[in-house]
Scaffold this motif. Structure first.
Motif, PDB file in Angstrom:
ATOM      1  N   SER A   1      -9.061   0.456 -36.264  1.00 44.20           N
ATOM      2  CA  SER A   1     -10.304  -0.279 -36.110  1.00 44.20           C
ATOM      3  C   SER A   1     -10.772  -0.836 -37.466  1.00 44.20           C
ATOM      4  O   SER A   1     -11.270  -1.957 -37.561  1.00 44.20           O
TER       5      SER A   1
ATOM      6  N   PHE B   1      -8.862  -3.863 -38.331  1.00 43.14           N
ATOM      7  CA  PHE B   1      -9.276  -5.045 -37.581  1.00 43.14           C
ATOM      8  C   PHE B   1     -10.329  -5.809 -38.382  1.00 43.14           C
ATOM      9  O   PHE B   1     -10.270  -7.025 -38.515  1.00 43.14           O
ATOM     10  N   GLN B   2     -11.298  -5.063 -38.910  1.00 42.23           N
ATOM     11  CA  GLN B   2     -12.362  -5.732 -39.664  1.00 42.23           C
ATOM     12  C   GLN B   2     -11.825  -6.345 -40.954  1.00 42.23           C
ATOM     13  O   GLN B   2     -12.266  -7.410 -41.366  1.00 42.23           O
TER      14      GLN B   2
ATOM     15  N   ARG C   1      -9.562  -9.754 -37.767  1.00 43.02           N
ATOM     16  CA  ARG C   1     -10.585 -10.744 -37.427  1.00 43.02           C
ATOM     17  C   ARG C   1     -10.472 -11.974 -38.323  1.00 43.02           C
ATOM     18  O   ARG C   1     -10.950 -13.054 -37.980  1.00 43.02           O
TER      19      ARG C   1
ATOM     20  N   HIS D   1     -15.591  -4.763 -31.307  1.00 43.78           N
ATOM     21  CA  HIS D   1     -15.395  -4.163 -32.627  1.00 43.78           C
ATOM     22  C   HIS D   1     -16.712  -3.908 -33.352  1.00 43.78           C
ATOM     23  O   HIS D   1     -16.732  -3.674 -34.560  1.00 43.78           O
TER      24      HIS D   1
END
Ligand code: SF4
Length: 316
Positions: A79, A82-83, A87, A117
């Motif tokens: 996770s 992802f940031q 993204r 998210h």
């Protein structure tokens, strides 16, 4: 120009049983500079889409690396990753019909990534969605409608809003206009061009239409059977292609402006593209190349610098 994304010997094989595998992408290396657009061309089955998806982590890579601002991307995103990465690297898909969930409203589709998210509250996500719908030429009150209520061109705009709401720096556009009517293709390309200028986006623009690639790209890259065969400044490659495959590809592309001069090869491409399961020894284009030599079937040509571009061919 600073590199934003760099791939090094990126490889993606698909196992198909019986000890066989499809060599979809084989040891492809190049970099894309910040705010640069690289157009990626090649016949169907050349590995263009697989390369784009593997760069973004949508396909697991078999080997090789992808670096983003100098950091090597992990094989699987947490996770937190992802940031940090995902993204920032988004995809605009080829088919606006199948890439949008028909049971979700446009608002739900566009805000899904932000909410999933934890990047925005529900009300902030809706405000952003309204902004991006307007930004891509739709209306904020379209949020409560479903994808089937829109035309193909409008659905592609929804797909663009869905990608850009995450504020990416790098976007892979996978044949974003090929499923659209000719009349709306130019509108979507103009929108992408405008967004590229105003947002400073970096793009890999995958397309069949070489004239369109020439229009939007800074450099053109050419793939054949999973390999990169030529990459260079777009006008150099388009008007003076060096690799025999690029020459044939460009010569067979309709020229929209009959007054434009460009290199042409009198010999049309013949023969089928070899199977990506049984990749031939030496140059992969040898079975179709009008300039084939003995060495071509024995030794694999490597990309080398020829007058400011890179070409993989024993002629140079
Ligand atoms: Fe043709 Fe040989 Fe060049 Fe391959 S290496 S493109 S077969 S000339």
């Amino acid at each position: 120009m600073t590199d934003l994304v760099r791939i090094n010997e990126l490889t993606r094989y698909f196992e198909i049983g019986g000890g066989k595998r499809v060599h979809a992408v084989d040891k492809v290396s190049f970099a894309i500079g910040e705010r640069e657009i690289v157009g990626l061309v090649g016949e169907s089955g050349s590995g263009k889409s697989t390369l784009g998806k593997t760069m973004l982590g949508l396909h697991d890579k078999t080997s090789g690396t992808v670096t983003y601002r100098g950091e090597t991307l992990p094989a699987h995103y947490s996770s937190k990753d992802f940031q940090r990465f995902a993204r920032k690297m988004q995809m605009i898909f080829q088919d606006p019909y199948s890439s949008l969930n028909p049971r979700m409203t446009v608002g739900e589709i566009i805000t899904e990534g932000l909410l999933l998210h934890g990047l925005a509250t529900a009300s902030a996500a809706r405000d952003k969605a309204a902004h991006w719908l307007e930004r891509v030429g739709l209306h904020a009150d379209h949020m409560s409608r479903y994808p089937h209520e829109f035309s193909g061109g409008q659905r592609q705009r929804i797909g663009i809003a869905r990608a850009l709401i995450l504020e990416p720096e790098f976007v892979v556009c996978d044949e974003p206009i090929s499923a659209l009517d000719v009349s709306v293709q130019a509108q979507v390309v103009n929108l992408l061009n405008e967004l590229k200028q105003s947002l400073g986006l970096t793009m890999l623009f995958i397309a069949h239409d070489l004239s369109m690639v020439r229009y939007v790209s800074d450099r053109m890259a050419v793939m054949y059977l999973g390999s990169l065969v030529e990459i260079g400044p777009v006008n150099d490659v388009y008007f003076n292609p060096l690799h025999p495959y690029t020459q044939i590809l460009i010569a067979s592309n309709p020229e929209p402006d009959p007054n434009t001069e460009r290199a042409r090869l009198s010999t049309p491409i013949t023969g089928e593209i070899p199977s990506p399961v049984n990749v031939p020894e030496g140059c992969r284009f040898a079975s179709r190349c009008p300039k084939v030599m003995d060495v071509c079937r024995q030794k694999t040509p490597q990309l080398q610098n020829v007058d400011g571009r890179f070409v993989a061919c024993h002629l140079y």
